[in-house]
Design a protein around this motif. Structure first.
Motif, short mmCIF file in Angstrom:
data_model
loop_
_atom_site.label_atom_id
_atom_site.label_comp_id
_atom_site.label_asym_id
_atom_site.label_seq_id
_atom_site.Cartn_x
_atom_site.Cartn_y
_atom_site.Cartn_z
N PHE A 59 0.83 -1.20 0.00
CA PHE A 59 0.00 0.00 0.00
C PHE A 59 0.86 1.26 0.00
O PHE A 59 0.61 2.21 -0.75
CB PHE A 59 -0.94 0.00 1.21
CG PHE A 59 -1.71 1.28 1.35
CD1 PHE A 59 -2.73 1.59 0.47
CD2 PHE A 59 -1.40 2.19 2.35
CE1 PHE A 59 -3.43 2.79 0.58
CE2 PHE A 59 -2.10 3.37 2.48
CZ PHE A 59 -3.12 3.66 1.59
N ALA A 63 0.29 3.89 -3.00
CA ALA A 63 -0.47 5.12 -2.74
C ALA A 63 0.19 6.38 -3.32
O ALA A 63 -0.48 7.14 -4.01
CB ALA A 63 -0.73 5.28 -1.25
N GLU A 66 -0.38 6.69 -7.06
CA GLU A 66 -1.74 6.97 -7.50
C GLU A 66 -2.01 8.47 -7.54
O GLU A 66 -2.70 8.95 -8.42
CB GLU A 66 -2.75 6.30 -6.56
CG GLU A 66 -2.68 4.80 -6.54
CD GLU A 66 -3.48 4.15 -7.65
OE1 GLU A 66 -4.48 4.74 -8.10
OE2 GLU A 66 -3.09 3.05 -8.08
N SER A 131 -8.07 10.77 -3.41
CA SER A 131 -7.93 9.41 -2.87
C SER A 131 -6.49 8.94 -2.95
O SER A 131 -5.70 9.45 -3.74
CB SER A 131 -8.83 8.45 -3.67
OG SER A 131 -8.40 8.39 -5.01
N LEU A 132 -6.17 7.95 -2.13
CA LEU A 132 -4.85 7.33 -2.19
C LEU A 132 -4.87 6.15 -3.16
O LEU A 132 -3.87 5.83 -3.77
CB LEU A 132 -4.41 6.86 -0.81
CG LEU A 132 -4.09 7.96 0.18
CD1 LEU A 132 -3.68 7.38 1.51
CD2 LEU A 132 -3.00 8.87 -0.35
N THR A 133 -5.98 5.48 -3.23
CA THR A 133 -6.22 4.44 -4.22
C THR A 133 -7.67 4.61 -4.65
O THR A 133 -8.36 5.49 -4.14
CB THR A 133 -6.02 3.02 -3.65
OG1 THR A 133 -7.05 2.76 -2.69
CG2 THR A 133 -4.65 2.84 -3.01
#
Length: 189
Positions: A59, A63, A66, A131-133
């Protein structure tokens, strides 16, 4: 008849205003497919008196890729303001790099841009448009967040997810069962 129309007109206007909630429209269907998303994370041992954190190298690597300067400029320039700040490169004083500050109300995203690459240096977001993802964004139900990372309740309303070294940490704040804010804690050594 005229009195009824005078009464119905303001009532109709109020109904239309309350039914047109832009924040609700933004978040509609954002989390539709998030129940099937899974990101591996494991609980990290917490020092005495400190809040436990979760480790997810996958993650933490994904992240910052993205969210980028280009993505913010292409998709969010209409509501995020951008300020560029020149910054003298510490390793090569002949070069001037740039810090990009994207801001709007309670949201801030900063990048350090040098010739080889862009580095995310600060993140503080509350708007579900950021958003991060695809799924990890403000407004996400806490139950879905816990499922995505394989975190078992009970949990606090502040969850820290970091890389193994602890140099990049994302802090997730929950309130009333929803993700309210995402902040970063980045260590450059």
């Amino acid at each position: 008849m005229a009195k009824k129309l005078l009464f119905l007109l303001p009532v109709s206007v109020l109904l239309l205003l309350f039914s047109c909630n832009p924040k609700k429209k933004i978040t509609k269907n954002l989390y539709k497919e998030c129940d099937t998303t899974r990101i591996n994370a494991y609980r990290s041992a917490a020092p005495s008196g400190k809040t436990a954190s979760w480790v997810s190298n996958d993650f933490i690597r994904q992240a910052p890729q993205e969210i980028s300067i280009q993505w913010l400029q292409q998709n969010h320039a209409s509501w995020l303001s951008l300020e560029k700040e020149p910054f003298q490169n510490i390793h090569d004083t002949s070069r001037i790099d740039t810090i990009y500050h994207f801001t709007a109300e309670d949201d801030t995203v900063k990048f350090y841009r040098s010739r080889p690459k862009d580095l995310l240096i600060h993140l503080d977001i509350t708007n579900p448009r950021l958003s991060l993802t695809r799924c990890i964004r403000p407004g996400l139900p806490k139950t879905t967040f816990l499922k995505i990372f394989g975190i078992t309740p009970p949990t606090e309303n502040k969850i820290r997810i970091r890389n193994r070294e602890g140099t990049l940490i994302f802090i997730f704040y929950f309130q009333k069962g929803k993700l309210q804010r995402i902040q970063s804690d980045i260590y450059f050594g």
